[in-house]
Design a protein around this motif. Structure first.
Motif, PDB file in Angstrom:
ATOM      1  N   SER B 173       0.483  -1.212  -0.162  1.00  9.80           N
ATOM      2  CA  SER B 173      -0.076   0.058  -0.266  1.00  9.80           C
ATOM      3  C   SER B 173       0.985   1.134  -0.008  1.00  9.80           C
ATOM      4  O   SER B 173       1.679   1.114   0.784  1.00  9.80           O
ATOM      5  CB  SER B 173      -1.068  -0.722   0.831  1.00  9.80           C
ATOM      6  N   ILE B 174       0.824   2.042  -1.306  1.00  6.03           N
ATOM      7  CA  ILE B 174       1.387   3.025  -0.989  1.00  6.03           C
ATOM      8  C   ILE B 174       0.598   4.418  -0.390  1.00  6.03           C
ATOM      9  O   ILE B 174      -0.235   5.034  -0.835  1.00  6.03           O
ATOM     10  CB  ILE B 174       1.959   3.784  -2.502  1.00  6.03           C
ATOM     11  N   CYS B 175       1.216   4.918   0.509  1.00  6.12           N
ATOM     12  CA  CYS B 175       0.805   5.836   1.306  1.00  6.12           C
ATOM     13  C   CYS B 175       1.660   7.207   1.317  1.00  6.12           C
ATOM     14  O   CYS B 175       2.311   7.989   2.291  1.00  6.12           O
ATOM     15  CB  CYS B 175       0.192   4.966   2.390  1.00  6.12           C
ATOM     16  N   ASP B 176       1.043   8.280   0.462  1.00  4.89           N
ATOM     17  CA  ASP B 176       1.404   9.779   0.258  1.00  4.89           C
ATOM     18  C   ASP B 176       0.106  10.877   1.096  1.00  4.89           C
ATOM     19  O   ASP B 176      -1.184  11.136   0.736  1.00  4.89           O
ATOM     20  CB  ASP B 176       1.468   9.613  -1.114  1.00  4.89           C
ATOM     21  N   PRO B 177       0.834  11.021   2.352  1.00  2.49           N
ATOM     22  CA  PRO B 177      -0.347  12.087   2.749  1.00  2.49           C
ATOM     23  C   PRO B 177      -0.692  12.914   2.117  1.00  2.49           C
ATOM     24  O   PRO B 177      -1.228  13.973   2.270  1.00  2.49           O
ATOM     25  CB  PRO B 177       0.750  12.527   3.727  1.00  2.49           C
ATOM     26  N   THR B 178       0.328  13.524   1.069  1.00  2.00           N
ATOM     27  CA  THR B 178       0.430  15.146   0.533  1.00  2.00           C
ATOM     28  C   THR B 178      -1.544  14.580  -0.661  1.00  2.00           C
ATOM     29  O   THR B 178      -1.547  15.861  -0.311  1.00  2.00           O
ATOM     30  CB  THR B 178       1.454  15.406  -1.011  1.00  2.00           C
ATOM     31  N   VAL B 179      -1.582  13.759  -0.466  1.00  2.53           N
ATOM     32  CA  VAL B 179      -2.754  13.278  -1.484  1.00  2.53           C
ATOM     33  C   VAL B 179      -4.129  13.664  -0.985  1.00  2.53           C
ATOM     34  O   VAL B 179      -4.843  13.694  -1.603  1.00  2.53           O
ATOM     35  CB  VAL B 179      -3.140  11.959  -1.639  1.00  2.53           C
ATOM     36  N   ILE B 180      -3.801  13.981   0.706  1.00  2.85           N
ATOM     37  CA  ILE B 180      -5.346  14.095   1.560  1.00  2.85           C
ATOM     38  C   ILE B 180      -5.285  15.926   1.432  1.00  2.85           C
ATOM     39  O   ILE B 180      -6.558  16.041   1.464  1.00  2.85           O
ATOM     40  CB  ILE B 180      -5.301  14.280   2.525  1.00  2.85           C
ATOM     41  N   ALA B 181      -4.802  16.110   0.665  1.00  8.66           N
ATOM     42  CA  ALA B 181      -5.085  18.159   0.071  1.00  8.66           C
ATOM     43  C   ALA B 181      -6.387  18.600  -0.074  1.00  8.66           C
ATOM     44  O   ALA B 181      -6.659  19.687   0.034  1.00  8.66           O
ATOM     45  CB  ALA B 181      -3.736  18.809  -0.059  1.00  8.66           C
ATOM     46  N   ASP B 230      -7.154  20.560  13.771  1.00 10.98           N
ATOM     47  CA  ASP B 230      -6.417  21.537  12.766  1.00 10.98           C
ATOM     48  C   ASP B 230      -6.208  20.685  11.368  1.00 10.98           C
ATOM     49  O   ASP B 230      -6.438  21.802  10.670  1.00 10.98           O
ATOM     50  CB  ASP B 230      -5.156  21.589  12.799  1.00 10.98           C
ATOM     51  N   VAL B 231      -6.460  19.845  11.150  1.00  9.80           N
ATOM     52  CA  VAL B 231      -5.664  18.845   9.942  1.00  9.80           C
ATOM     53  C   VAL B 231      -7.156  18.940   8.384  1.00  9.80           C
ATOM     54  O   VAL B 231      -6.819  18.977   7.232  1.00  9.80           O
ATOM     55  CB  VAL B 231      -5.535  17.248   9.635  1.00  9.80           C
ATOM     56  N   VAL B 232      -8.539  19.137   9.462  1.00 12.71           N
ATOM     57  CA  VAL B 232      -9.788  19.077   8.192  1.00 12.71           C
ATOM     58  C   VAL B 232      -9.614  20.694   7.942  1.00 12.71           C
ATOM     59  O   VAL B 232     -10.087  21.167   6.985  1.00 12.71           O
ATOM     60  CB  VAL B 232     -10.826  18.432   9.196  1.00 12.71           C
ATOM     61  N   GLU B 233      -8.427  21.575   8.531  1.00 17.04           N
ATOM     62  CA  GLU B 233      -8.580  22.702   8.259  1.00 17.04           C
ATOM     63  C   GLU B 233      -7.485  23.428   7.168  1.00 17.04           C
ATOM     64  O   GLU B 233      -7.724  24.259   6.556  1.00 17.04           O
ATOM     65  CB  GLU B 233      -8.447  23.749   9.559  1.00 17.04           C
ATOM     66  N   THR B 234      -6.436  22.446   7.582  1.00 14.42           N
ATOM     67  CA  THR B 234      -5.822  22.420   6.676  1.00 14.42           C
ATOM     68  C   THR B 234      -4.859  21.214   6.510  1.00 14.42           C
ATOM     69  O   THR B 234      -3.773  21.322   6.875  1.00 14.42           O
ATOM     70  CB  THR B 234      -4.202  23.536   7.941  1.00 14.42           C
ATOM     71  N   PRO B 235      -5.642  20.531   5.511  1.00 16.32           N
ATOM     72  CA  PRO B 235      -4.818  19.149   5.141  1.00 16.32           C
ATOM     73  C   PRO B 235      -3.671  19.497   4.364  1.00 16.32           C
ATOM     74  O   PRO B 235      -2.857  18.050   3.963  1.00 16.32           O
ATOM     75  CB  PRO B 235      -6.124  18.665   3.981  1.00 16.32           C
ATOM     76  N   THR B 236      -3.035  20.394   3.751  1.00 16.84           N
ATOM     77  CA  THR B 236      -1.421  21.010   3.557  1.00 16.84           C
ATOM     78  C   THR B 236      -0.645  20.442   3.561  1.00 16.84           C
ATOM     79  O   THR B 236       0.804  20.731   3.750  1.00 16.84           O
ATOM     80  CB  THR B 236      -1.925  22.250   2.550  1.00 16.84           C
ATOM     81  N   ASP B 237      -0.856  21.041   5.353  1.00 20.54           N
ATOM     82  CA  ASP B 237       0.190  20.807   6.623  1.00 20.54           C
ATOM     83  C   ASP B 237       0.852  19.220   6.634  1.00 20.54           C
ATOM     84  O   ASP B 237       0.073  18.946   7.035  1.00 20.54           O
ATOM     85  CB  ASP B 237       0.083  21.396   7.821  1.00 20.54           C
ATOM     86  N   TYR B 238       1.724  19.120   6.164  1.00 24.64           N
ATOM     87  CA  TYR B 238       2.755  17.624   6.330  1.00 24.64           C
ATOM     88  C   TYR B 238       2.495  17.221   7.327  1.00 24.64           C
ATOM     89  O   TYR B 238       1.909  15.532   7.580  1.00 24.64           O
ATOM     90  CB  TYR B 238       3.819  16.809   5.465  1.00 24.64           C
ATOM     91  N   THR B 239       3.147  18.368   8.966  1.00 21.66           N
ATOM     92  CA  THR B 239       3.115  17.665   9.995  1.00 21.66           C
ATOM     93  C   THR B 239       1.651  16.724   9.913  1.00 21.66           C
ATOM     94  O   THR B 239       1.479  15.674  10.485  1.00 21.66           O
ATOM     95  CB  THR B 239       3.795  18.146  10.810  1.00 21.66           C
ATOM     96  N   LEU B 240       0.668  17.335   9.686  1.00 28.31           N
ATOM     97  CA  LEU B 240      -0.329  17.079  10.508  1.00 28.31           C
ATOM     98  C   LEU B 240      -0.691  15.895   9.141  1.00 28.31           C
ATOM     99  O   LEU B 240      -1.529  14.655  10.134  1.00 28.31           O
ATOM    100  CB  LEU B 240      -2.050  18.399   9.851  1.00 28.31           C
ATOM    101  N   ALA B 241      -1.336  16.127   8.090  1.00 27.06           N
ATOM    102  CA  ALA B 241      -1.163  14.820   7.537  1.00 27.06           C
ATOM    103  C   ALA B 241      -1.200  13.247   7.218  1.00 27.06           C
ATOM    104  O   ALA B 241      -1.357  12.439   7.582  1.00 27.06           O
ATOM    105  CB  ALA B 241      -1.256  15.703   5.814  1.00 27.06           C
ATOM    106  N   SER B 242       0.537  13.768   7.681  1.00 28.84           N
ATOM    107  CA  SER B 242       1.325  12.169   7.962  1.00 28.84           C
ATOM    108  C   SER B 242       0.872  11.892   9.510  1.00 28.84           C
ATOM    109  O   SER B 242       0.814  10.340   9.168  1.00 28.84           O
ATOM    110  CB  SER B 242       2.759  12.837   8.130  1.00 28.84           C
ATOM    111  N   ASN B 243       0.468  12.015  10.342  1.00 29.69           N
ATOM    112  CA  ASN B 243       0.248  11.916  11.527  1.00 29.69           C
ATOM    113  C   ASN B 243      -1.353  11.233  11.303  1.00 29.69           C
ATOM    114  O   ASN B 243      -1.162  10.578  11.951  1.00 29.69           O
ATOM    115  CB  ASN B 243       0.072  13.577  12.491  1.00 29.69           C
ATOM    116  N   PHE B 244      -1.850  11.958  10.662  1.00 29.19           N
ATOM    117  CA  PHE B 244      -3.742  11.808  10.274  1.00 29.19           C
ATOM    118  C   PHE B 244      -3.318  10.268   9.987  1.00 29.19           C
ATOM    119  O   PHE B 244      -4.249   9.521  10.048  1.00 29.19           O
ATOM    120  CB  PHE B 244      -4.047  12.695   9.554  1.00 29.19           C
TER     121      PHE B 244
END
Lengths: 387, 387
Positions: B173-181, B230-244
């Motif tokens: 499985s490829i999990c790239d957190p940037t896709v949630i942006a 925070d991640v739902v407001e700023t999904p472009t934040d990689y720290t938030l996205a990756s931890n999510f």
């Protein structure tokens, strides 16, 4: 968070009475080499359980794999396996037996001189030609039952060297916590401190964005602090034994290291103390670790403070908490029966620091640690502080 | 601690830019079916990235796998794969697409009517004949990218049914957190609540000896509370996205469930709300979960108190903390945009409780939960409390 790959195909079979599942885990008709260590498996009944569950299999036994397994010993097993055309290895023991079996697994089909596996640190990628193996864990500590790394000592040159790769995950590992009931107190103490330090190596670096990884690391530390002092007194308590065994596996099965920096300098230095003086691996970590944190205080203090707050519930300024966290760590090691000075663990040790620095220089190592800022000067300082 | 087996051979490839590794993960010369959902992968660039990295492969695409994937839709893909002699499936999507692909993987070589996979809850053990598949995750929530379970809806009968087995782990499985942006806020909110409830199902049972498992579960809850709003407001934040993304995977990749009891009644009841009214899966969990904890308060209160103390730092008597912990959970769900009454999510819902109880009775279910003490009477009470 750093990019990472997580791949761990070992089937972990955890709990009471699981040894009897061996025939469901080893291919029928496999010719098995059963490798073990000093013979404790004859006293604690594990040998009998294993042989009973494997009735009908053709089995050749090889005992005497020592703590910090020697290349020289392991090559004898390699010869047996080559000669007897064995297709499966079962490691019954602790981290040393399992690490030894990983080397054997890789060395049997290795083309060229197997000493190069260690000297050239060969990487055995997925799909590499190795002999499949499983384990029955008898001493929780190293996590070797669920990782693909190994450390082997070349006795001739007193070098302790690591290697590994995805091909060297055990096919399965049976972890029955009841087997620890008969372990000597010293080995249980070592196991707790070894696992604890494994977590610290992957955690006590700098503050980063691996929020979840940090918390899982702290979970293991908290659990080891909770059960460590009691499990060494009452290893027959299944609750203590099972949390101990599971914590040791989780400390070094690769999970908490994913996506975060790691240090490992305590191990690099500690290995030398074992190679030089035969000090138990865990005890070398207890000697070196806290002094490394002191010498590297400036770069590690923020993370030390997080550790102090979350694991020990310390309060105060960042510097105070960080300082107290090191003291708390030493105190925990003392509670676990460690003697944290080199002078308490070895004789004629005065040249150790120079010797280690010299050896690192010869290997071309310039610096260690998560920031590669533990220079050889710092290494010397750390070792001198440990006298 | 309960006996357990841990086996998870999925290779997780996590981080930025990992989609380009696809050709190293899919066998050369494989004929690929690329399955996706509603087409968001065309807007967020994932489709383009996937196709670019797979240049040279023969690929057939199938889009339109809906949320809560329908058996009827999936059978169309099964027909395509059988006809085109495809040997690898690539799921590009969220939990619904991945769950759907698990069904397809099992159904293609299945002898007999594939509807029985769901109706008879067939277990696909290791070594079962299935079509290998990998995933590119576009929506963190379900953990399906690293587990072997699947839930599929039979549209004709409005039934949401689960099945699985070790043969149905994704190969990778490829999990790239940037896709949630580019994900809609609603889907991000759902993802956080879904993962949070997955942890609660495996944690909010009773006090037991899985000390480490509990702490790891609490680690995931704390991380989701930390990053969720925070991640739902700023999904472009990689720290938030990756931890999510990492928290969602860890919430349901099987790890925290090992050796401990689990509940899953919230899911069992919630599934019916989705089947009846099409309510988003996560939202059904937010409606049912807290009421289940209220109705089952007597048997869950000790664990609720542990949860309250450790995750929310609550103080007071055990009863007080347990009660406040439920309130805190509802408050968190509200922060995450959930509406926790059935009346806020559906119309003409007055017969829901009777309908669900009737359906469970017809399936022969007498009770749910970790103690099998959530009787159908209790189920009715929980659903009525949710109106």
């Amino acid at each position: 968070m750093l990019n990472f790959e997580l791949y761990n195909p070992t089937k972990l079979v955890f709990g009471k009475g699981q040894i009897e599942k061996l025939p469901t885990l080893i291919p029928a008709n496999a010719k098995i080499l059963l490798a073990y260590g000093g013979g404790s498996i004859f006293k604690n009944g594990v040998h009998e359980q294993v042989r009973k569950s494997l009735e009908g299999y053709e089995i050749i036994e090889f005992g005497g794999i020592e703590a910090n397994p020697h290349f020289e010993t392991l090559m004898k097993v390699v010869a047996v396996i080559r000669e007897q055309k064995i297709d499966f290895i079962l490691a019954v023991g602790g981290g040393s037996v399992i690490d030894g079996v990983k080397f054997i697994s890789a060395a049997v089909p290795f083309e060229g001189d197997p000493i190069n596996i260690l000297k050239k640190r060969i990487l055995f990628k997925e799909g590499s030609n190795v002999i499949p193996f499983g384990t029955v864990l008898t001493l929780p500590a190293t996590g070797s039952e669920m990782n693909s790394g190994s450390v082997v000592t070349i006795a001739a040159t007193q070098e302790k060297l690591d290697f590994g790769g995805s091909a060297l995950f055990p096919k399965f590992s049976i972890c029955d916590p009841t087997v620890i009931a008969s372990l000597p107190k010293r080995q249980l103490q070592n196991g707790v401190v070894d696992a604890y330090t494994h977590v610290l190596e992957q955690y006590l670096t700098y503050v980063h964005e691996g929020y979840l990884q940090d918390r899982i690391a702290e979970s293991i530390l908290q659990t080891l602090i909770q059960i460590g002092p009691d499990v060494v007194e009452t290893p027959t308590d299944y609750t203590l034994a099972s949390n101990f065994m599971w914590s040791c596996t989780m400390a070094l099965n690769g999970l908490i290291q994913k996506g975060v920096p790691s240090d490992w300098a305590t191990h690099m230095i500690g290995h030398e103390l074992t190679a030089l003086y035969g000090i138990d691996h865990a005890r070398t970590l207890a000697i070196i670790g806290p002094n490394l944190y002191k010498v590297m205080f400036e770069t590690k203090k923020e993370k030390l403070a997080q550790y102090g707050k979350r694991v020990f519930n310390l309060t105060g300024s960042e510097e105070e908490i960080a300082t107290k966290a090191i003291e708390k760590t030493v105190a925990f090691f003392h509670t676990m029966g460690m003697k944290t000075l080199l002078s308490e663990n070895a004789e004629n040790f005065e040249k150790t620091a120079d010797f280690i620095v010299d050896r690192f220089e010869k290997r071309g190592w310039k610096a260690l640690g998560e920031k590669q800022n533990i220079t050889l000067e710092k290494v010397k300082e750390i070792v001198l502080m440990s006298y």
